[in-house]
Design a protein around this motif. Structure first.
Motif, PDB file in Angstrom:
ATOM      1  N   LYS A   1       0.831  -1.127   0.107  1.00  0.00           N
ATOM      2  CA  LYS A   1      -0.010   0.055   0.070  1.00  0.00           C
ATOM      3  C   LYS A   1       0.594   1.143   0.064  1.00  0.00           C
ATOM      4  O   LYS A   1       0.353   2.341  -0.496  1.00  0.00           O
ATOM      5  CB  LYS A   1      -0.831   0.078   1.183  1.00  0.00           C
ATOM      6  N   GLU A   2       2.025   1.290   0.595  1.00  0.00           N
ATOM      7  CA  GLU A   2       2.687   2.369   0.790  1.00  0.00           C
ATOM      8  C   GLU A   2       3.165   2.896  -0.294  1.00  0.00           C
ATOM      9  O   GLU A   2       2.934   4.239  -0.853  1.00  0.00           O
ATOM     10  CB  GLU A   2       3.861   2.205   1.838  1.00  0.00           C
TER      11      GLU A   2
ATOM     12  N   LEU B   1       2.011   2.287  -3.405  1.00  0.00           N
ATOM     13  CA  LEU B   1       0.773   2.636  -4.233  1.00  0.00           C
ATOM     14  C   LEU B   1       0.273   4.297  -3.790  1.00  0.00           C
ATOM     15  O   LEU B   1      -0.141   4.704  -4.653  1.00  0.00           O
ATOM     16  CB  LEU B   1      -0.082   1.380  -3.890  1.00  0.00           C
ATOM     17  N   ARG B   2       0.090   4.422  -2.324  1.00  0.00           N
ATOM     18  CA  ARG B   2      -0.102   5.560  -2.062  1.00  0.00           C
ATOM     19  C   ARG B   2       0.737   6.621  -2.568  1.00  0.00           C
ATOM     20  O   ARG B   2       0.294   7.635  -3.309  1.00  0.00           O
ATOM     21  CB  ARG B   2      -0.088   5.624  -0.486  1.00  0.00           C
TER      22      ARG B   2
ATOM     23  N   HIS C   1       0.052   7.177  -6.180  1.00  0.00           N
ATOM     24  CA  HIS C   1      -1.378   8.058  -6.252  1.00  0.00           C
ATOM     25  C   HIS C   1      -1.306   9.404  -5.996  1.00  0.00           C
ATOM     26  O   HIS C   1      -1.310  10.422  -6.577  1.00  0.00           O
ATOM     27  CB  HIS C   1      -2.479   7.436  -5.186  1.00  0.00           C
ATOM     28  N   ASN C   2      -0.483   9.838  -4.554  1.00  0.00           N
ATOM     29  CA  ASN C   2      -0.354  11.263  -4.364  1.00  0.00           C
ATOM     30  C   ASN C   2       0.592  11.917  -5.446  1.00  0.00           C
ATOM     31  O   ASN C   2       0.265  12.975  -5.718  1.00  0.00           O
ATOM     32  CB  ASN C   2       0.320  11.164  -3.046  1.00  0.00           C
ATOM     33  N   TYR C   3       1.749  11.266  -5.919  1.00  0.00           N
ATOM     34  CA  TYR C   3       2.835  11.942  -6.880  1.00  0.00           C
ATOM     35  C   TYR C   3       1.895  12.521  -8.368  1.00  0.00           C
ATOM     36  O   TYR C   3       2.023  13.261  -8.783  1.00  0.00           O
ATOM     37  CB  TYR C   3       3.696  11.254  -7.124  1.00  0.00           C
TER      38      TYR C   3
ATOM     39  N   GLN D   1      -6.463   3.340  -7.224  1.00  0.00           N
ATOM     40  CA  GLN D   1      -7.484   2.980  -6.410  1.00  0.00           C
ATOM     41  C   GLN D   1      -8.145   1.615  -6.540  1.00  0.00           C
ATOM     42  O   GLN D   1      -8.275   0.940  -5.461  1.00  0.00           O
ATOM     43  CB  GLN D   1      -8.469   4.028  -6.669  1.00  0.00           C
TER      44      GLN D   1
ATOM     45  N   GLU E   1      -5.891  -0.456  -4.805  1.00  0.00           N
ATOM     46  CA  GLU E   1      -6.103  -0.499  -3.182  1.00  0.00           C
ATOM     47  C   GLU E   1      -7.201  -1.540  -2.806  1.00  0.00           C
ATOM     48  O   GLU E   1      -7.070  -2.053  -1.791  1.00  0.00           O
ATOM     49  CB  GLU E   1      -6.479   0.724  -2.692  1.00  0.00           C
TER      50      GLU E   1
END
Lengths: 781, 157
Positions: A554-555, A557-558, A561-563, A591, A594
């Protein structure tokens, strides 16, 4: 009988001397209890002196001292032994009291009387709290020189050892003993387990052979067999002798009749004397054959006229008996050696086959013929649990079942054997032609594992030494009387209901088989236990692996997503519309990723979390679930049917909520009908068939609820039925029917399985599906 | 004891962010900086570093450069001493336990949630994979802890 003997010993000695005991009316009843070791008298071919141990004072003597010593009993009683023997000889006896008598007996004793020396063999032993000294006059020609002894036995011993079989050894021994003793008849008599026996070897100058004649157990009663194990040799030089009483009648120290168990001169039981007389035997000698501390048989010698065997010759015969006893083990071991080898190899094949099979019953049944060969049987039954497999000729299953129940309390060291079953188990008469002989093996009481072997009836002729059934006579006063049989002529009996006996090596093979089977079973259990342990460990590893892995996924992946969002925020002007669109796709994919990871996390947590069972009203639970699911789509017009109230059951509330959520949301999702309905219900398992359910639920199962969720949706093609519970397995396009991660039914199955139940589906494509599930182990049998 | 110099009116105590992931820290920082309130941010990348900062040991022995934080945002999965241990130590320390701690983590494991509240965490936020949600979460965090709530006076020093 006991009473009579006690009574006799109480009466006056003079009466005893004048009453020939052998001619007294003799009753065979209770003859097992006759105290034959305390007859109160001796045979007349020697003198018996009872000495007080500390002083060697003569305290009891046989009444024949005048005949053999020229001294009246009264002259000897109360006197020290030195009255008879010179100090050197007394000293010799004292020395031997401190040692092992066997190595010293016989003592060369001489007694001077009126310028004449009388020579005796003196035999000393200790019994009760006294010393018994027996004196037998030496014959002029008898020598007890060691070299003579050695010469006499050396050749015989070698031949005994070289004899190839038990029978040949016996034949050789009877010849040798007869050569040494010149008895009319010398035999080897072998006992059977019941105490009877038969003649297996004979050397005789008499016309009528005794070979192969059988004798019932009462011929040599129990206490006589006991005395044969104590004394290796027993001589009766003249069965028509007058018993010699002891003076005083009782051992003065114990005030009891003297225990003559170890005395060679001991008077013979009047019953036995009558027996010998009826048999036409006047002199007899018996040498014990002891195997494994039990009386195996006797070397029996008969003579039609009186016959005295000097002590030295007796010692030679006794020694031959001892050597033969030792050799019995070797000879029995080499008996049937080929057959034993064959049994061994069968046993090995057996165990190999067994260790390869997964189940006791299967492994045994595969062996079929070998199972019978193992003990030379014609039928066998293998029982495991409630199942029985029959091989060859056996009684019916029902008969075997009853028989086994009867045998169970009779197992000794897990083995039961009989050659004539019907004798003890009358029901067996019905099938004695195929199962007179039974050999049963108990492998496990707990798991009810047994093997039974059967042998057919073999009609046999037994030659008895006279009719073995005791004749009963009615006396004048109306009472019954038994006596030793008058005739010992061959008496034939046809025995029915018996099979060939199970050989000791066969019984041994079966007992060994048990330990081998137990070994195999134990090893399999060990392997299973370690496999289970390994499986459990790897399951746990997999669970925590799934948890940690999906967590760590997840890390990054997040980050992605954020970038992607940073890019869209910070460089919106630089990026063309196309670039923004691609970044939006990237964000959507993260998403989706996730969602998948969350499903995986949830799934792995399901396997790890403890089940919290509590009473849950499914009716309320289902209504809440429906409410939650329809909240998001108030416009939908699905009809929810609950035909009958759902029960309250013990389960994990959160998990069962998830289960219904998954099943109901699937039912909502995969439906393209204008009139949609979903039925949520349950049936008692027993009613399964009426509900049109599959055969997977046996109708005899106890009533446990089977729950179902039924829809009139798109259905599932038969070829996909087996795949729908697989994780991430989807049957439809990613975005058809509202999408999904493809993990819902996998989670449903996991929840059901964690409750000990089963889940399955029945479906008709285009018409609808029904998902069934149970929530307890009992219901899913 | 109150040290007027350290508790001067208008000075906002720093926000301590204990976060080993640079990307997550950057996202956090991005939205914190948009806040109307100017909040000094102190970052630690491990549990050991965070404890050293709080106890003013090692590189953080200078009181001026390591002021007591007004709020701690704590990740749970940290190298070495992890966030759960840091939380436990803070909430068991008489002087530190008055500092509000907000756990900000990937873990939505029920056990972590239960444990953290058991230790006395003041709030628990699961890091979303949703940009708009993240923006909103951080804004709420700042608004709540720096605008809405009143804090206990520092009892130490």
């Amino acid at each position: 009988m006991t009473d009579e003997i006690l009574h006799l010993t109480d009466i006056d000695l003079t009466t005893i001397a004048s009453t020939p005991i052998a001619s007294t009316t003799i009753d065979l009843t209770n003859c097992d209890r006759e105290p034959i070791h305390r007859p109160g008298s001796i045979q007349p071919h020697g003198i018996l002196l009872v000495l007080q141990e500390s002083t060697l004072e003569i305290i009891q003597v046989s009444s024949n001292t005048a005949d053999l010593l020229d001294r009246q009993p009264a002259e000897l009683l109360g006197k020290p032994l030195s009255e008879l023997l010179d100090p050197e000889q007394v000293k010799l006896i004292q020395t031997c009291l401190a040692e092992d008598f066997e190595t010293i007996n016989p003592l060369n004793l001489s007694i001077k009387r009126l310028h004449q020396s009388m020579h005796f063999d003196g035999i000393v032993h200790r019994i009760d709290p006294v010393i018994i000294l027996e004196l037998e006059p030496k014959l002029a020609d008898s020598k007890t020189d060691f070299f003579v002894f050695y010469q006499q036995v050396r050749g015989t011993i070698t031949r005994i050892q070289k004899a190839p079989t038990l029978l040949e050894m016996c034949q050789l021994v009877v010849k040798e003993v007869r050569r040494l003793t010149n008895f009319d008849r010398v035999m080897v008599y072998q006992f059977d387990p019941e105490g009877g026996g038969h003649v297996i070897a004979e050397d005789t100058n008499q016309e009528a052979p005794y070979l192969d004649l059988h004798y019932p157990p009462s011929d040599i009663p129990k206490q006589a067999r006991q005395l044969y194990t104590l004394n290796w040799l027993r001589l009766i030089p003249d069965a028509s002798y007058q018993p010699v009483a002891l003076i005083p009648a009782h051992n003065p120290i114990t005030n009891q009749p003297l225990d003559l168990s170890l005395s060679g001169l001991r008077s013979v039981s009047p019953l036995h004397l009558e027996y010998l007389k009826n048999m036409g035997v006047t002199a007899s000698m018996s040498i014990s054959l002891i195997h494994d501390q039990k009386l195996w048989g006797l070397i029996a010698c008969h003579h039609s006229s009186p016959k005295y065997i000097p002590y030295g010759t007796r010692t030679v015969c006794e020694f031959i008996g001892q050597v033969m006893s030792v050799e019995l083990i070797n000879k029995e071991a080499s008996e049937d050696i080929d057959y034993k080898m064959q049994l061994k190899s069968l046993q090995t094949q057996f165990v190999e086959a067994l260790s390869k099979s997964e189940h006791f019953l299967d492994g045994m049944a595969q062996l079929d013929r070998q199972l019978l060969d193992l003990v030379n049987a014609t039928g066998a039954v293998i029982c495991s649990g409630n199942q029985c497999i029959r091989v060859g000729d056996t009684p019916s299953s029902a008969a075997v079942h009853t028989l086994l129940s009867w045998i169970k309390p009779h197992f000794q060291h897990s083995v039961f054997e009989t050659r004539s079953l019907a004798k003890n188990y009358p029901a067996a008469e019905a099938f004695q032609s195929i199962a007179s002989g039974v050999l049963a093996l108990e492998i496990s009481k707990v798991h009810h594992n047994y093997i039974l072997w059967f042998r057919p009836e073999v009609s046999q002729t037994v030659n008895w030494g006279g009719n073995p059934n005791k004749p009963v006579e009615v006396l004048q006063d109306g009472s019954l009387r038994m006596s030793p049989r008058q005739s010992f002529a061959r008496w034939q009996e046809t025995v029915r209901g018996s099979a060939l006996p199970w050989k000791p090596c066969e019984i041994e093979a079966v007992a060994e088989l048990r330990s081998l089977i137990v070994g195999v079973v134990l090893r399999q259990a060990d392997e299973l236990a370690s496999m289970n342990f390994e499986l459990q460990r790897s399951n746990e590893e997999l669970d925590s692996f799934a948890y940690i892995a999906s967590h760590d996924l997840k890390e990054p992946l997040r980050g992605i997503h954020n970038y992607a969002n940073f890019l869209m925020e910070d460089y919106a002007e630089v990026l063309e519309g196309d670039g923004i669109e691609k970044l939006q796709t990237l964000v959507r994919l993260t998403q989706r990723m996730e969602d998948l990871i969350n499903s995986l996390l949830y799934f792995s947590r399901l396997g790890r979390a403890d089940l919290i069972r509590q009473p849950v009203n499914l009716n309320e639970l289902v209504q809440q679930t429906i409410a939650t699911l329809t909240m998001a789509r108030p416009q939908s017009e699905i009809e929810f049917r609950v035909p009958q109230l759902l029960p309250t059951i013990e389960c994990d509330r959160a998990q069962i909520t998830d289960l219904y959520t998954n099943l109901i949301s699937n039912a909502i999702k995969y439906n393209d009908k204008p009139q949609q309905w979903i039925e949520i219900g349950w049936v008692e398992t027993a009613e399964g068939d009426r509900e049109g359910m599959s055969q997977k639920i046996p109708s005899h199962a106890p009533t446990h609820p089977t729950f179902y969720v039924r829809d009139n949706g798109i259905g599932i093609a038969p070829e996909h039925l087996s795949k729908i519970f697989q994780i991430f397995r989807r049957l439809h396009g990613r975005d058809d029917f509202g999408g999904g991660t493809g993990v819902g039914l996998t989670i449903a199955r996991k929840i059901v399985e964690r409750h000990g139940g089963r889940i399955w589906v029945e479906s008709v494509p285009t018409q609808g599906s029904t998902f069934y599930f149970t929530l307890s182990a009992e219901a899913s049998l | 004891m109150i040290h007027p110099s350290a508790a001067s009116v208008g000075q906002v105590p720093p926000l301590l962010v204990v976060e080993d992931s640079n990307e997550d820290f950057e996202a956090l920082q991005r939205f914190l900086q948009r806040s109307p309130t100017s909040i000094p941010i102190q970052r630690c990348v491990s549990g050991e570093q965070a404890l050293a900062f709080l106890y003013r040991t090692g590189a953080y022995s200078d009181r001026e450069s390591s002021p007591r934080p007004g709020l701690i945002v704590l990740d749970l999965n940290l190298p070495g001493t992890d966030g759960r241990e840091v939380l436990r130590r803070i909430k068991q320390d008489a002087s530190l336990k008055t500092i509000p701690v907000v756990v900000f983590t990937t873990s939505n494991n029920p056990k972590d949630l239960a444990d953290c509240y058991q230790y006395g965490v003041n709030s628990y936020i699961v890091k979303p994979i949703n940009f708009a949600q993240l923006k909103q979460d951080i804004q709420t965090l700042v608004d709540y802890w720096f605008e809405v709530t009143a804090h206990a006076e520092r009892s130490e020093d």
